[in-house]
Write an enzyme that holds these catalytic residues in place. Structure first.
Site, short mmCIF file in Angstrom:
data_model
loop_
_atom_site.label_atom_id
_atom_site.label_comp_id
_atom_site.label_asym_id
_atom_site.label_seq_id
_atom_site.Cartn_x
_atom_site.Cartn_y
_atom_site.Cartn_z
CD GLU A 193 3.86 -42.07 -58.77
OE1 GLU A 193 3.10 -41.74 -59.70
OE2 GLU A 193 4.98 -41.54 -58.58
CG HIS B 113 3.74 -44.90 -69.87
ND1 HIS B 113 5.05 -44.55 -70.01
CD2 HIS B 113 3.16 -43.94 -69.09
CE1 HIS B 113 5.27 -43.41 -69.37
NE2 HIS B 113 4.15 -43.02 -68.80
#
Length: 326
Positions: free
Chosen positions: A60, A129
């Site tokens: 990322e 998450h």
């Protein structure tokens, strides 16, 4: 108007803008050959090719940096994070580069980039998450932050974000990609990035929320109506900037407010909204503004604990009864 899924509305937004402007491209993990982790980009590789729909490594920081650099050079990238939990790896690019470049370059470089993907809880995906990053990014000058509650909002906000000259974060919900809703037809359907939406008119209390908590507020308002309480629901849509004028106008009518936010209570969007209302609409309030947040703990894996953690119709109704002095 036609009824389509939330993922289809987002896909339409990207397709229409990529057809309209050849500078727009999509980049992220599994967005091309796999058609997107949640099938948001299904079919886009076939239409636009590998130079405009780009699969990236699991890196990322790297691909967010490529996006920022290409935006500075005149392109209009859409960077998809498979989840905003993974944006933490790229946070230097989002906060220190994308958000600050216009000011630090003295106006020489704008960064017309969109960072999009799911935020908030997503069922049983446990603590790392299932985080809500809206208030986190809304605290950063130089960024715009929007949250989508319906397929129509998803399309209209994403199209506007792609056209905006500033970095915009479009926060979606993993649990809403299959949700269906009415979406206006036409390529010129845009929604402003700085306006809240009064999605339900009412006269007794204002419920202020965003994202998938909007649907929990609708369920609550339906139940309250059976008890004779007429609740107005405002979807913030824009979390940076926040449209306070719409909120204060509603408070002048209902004189009571409950703010619903699934993020933990400290330093949340709800905290900021509650402060502003009590600072600028104090004379119109007949009761203190009450927040209903997620619990102040990392979210658990257990489905039972997830349900206990999140704002529920029961908790929201209790807050409404409190401000109604019932």
């Amino acid at each position: 108007m036609r009824e389509i899924q939330f993922r289809e509305a987002l896909r339409e937004a990207m397709q229409e803008e990529m057809r309209r402007d050849e500078r727009v491209y999509l980049m992220g993990e599994e967005v091309a050959q796999y058609n997107g982790a949640y099938k948001v980009s299904q079919g886009m590789l076939k239409e636009f090719g590998p130079e405009r729909v780009i699969d990236t490594p699991i890196a990322e920081l790297g691909f967010a940096g490529i996006g920022v650099g290409s935006a500075m050079m005149g392109l209009r990238p859409i960077v998809e994070f498979m989840t905003f939990n993974f944006s933490l790896v790229a946070i230097d690019q989002v906060i220190n580069n994308a958000a600050k470049m216009l000011q630090m370059s003295g106006g020489q470089y704008s960064v017309p980039i969109v960072f999009r993907g799911p935020s908030q809880s997503a069922g049983q995906l446990a603590a790392t998450h299932s985080q809500s990053f809206e208030s986190f990014y809304a605290n950063v000058p130089g960024l715009k932050v929007v949250s989508c509650a319906t397929p129509a909002d998803g399309k209209g906000l994403l199209k506007a974000a792609i056209r905006d000259p500033n970095p915009v974060l479009v926060m979606e919900s993993e649990q809403m990609y299959g949700m269906k809703g009415e979406v206006p037809e036409g390529e010129d359907f845009l929604l402003p990035l700085d306006k809240a939406d009064v999605k339900r008119q009412g006269k007794d209390v204002t419920l202020i929320t965003y994202g998938k908590m909007y649907h929990v507020c609708v369920e609550t308002a339906d139940a309250l109506a059976k008890e004779g309480i007429d609740a107005e629901i405002i979807d913030l849509r824009s979390l940076r900037p926040i449209d306070y004028d719409t909120l204060i106008t509603s408070i002048k009518k209902t004189n009571r407010a409950v703010v619903v936010d699934e993020a933990p209570p400290q330093c949340s969007i709800a905290s900021e909204v509650a402060y502003i209302l009590q600072r600028h609409a104090f004379d119109y309030l007949d009761a203190p503004v009450v927040k209903v947040n997620g619990l102040d703990t990392p979210i658990a894996y257990s489905g039972v604990f997830v349900d206990y953690y999140l704002p529920s119709p029961k908790r929201i109704a209790e807050a409404v009864n409190y401000v109604m002095y019932r």
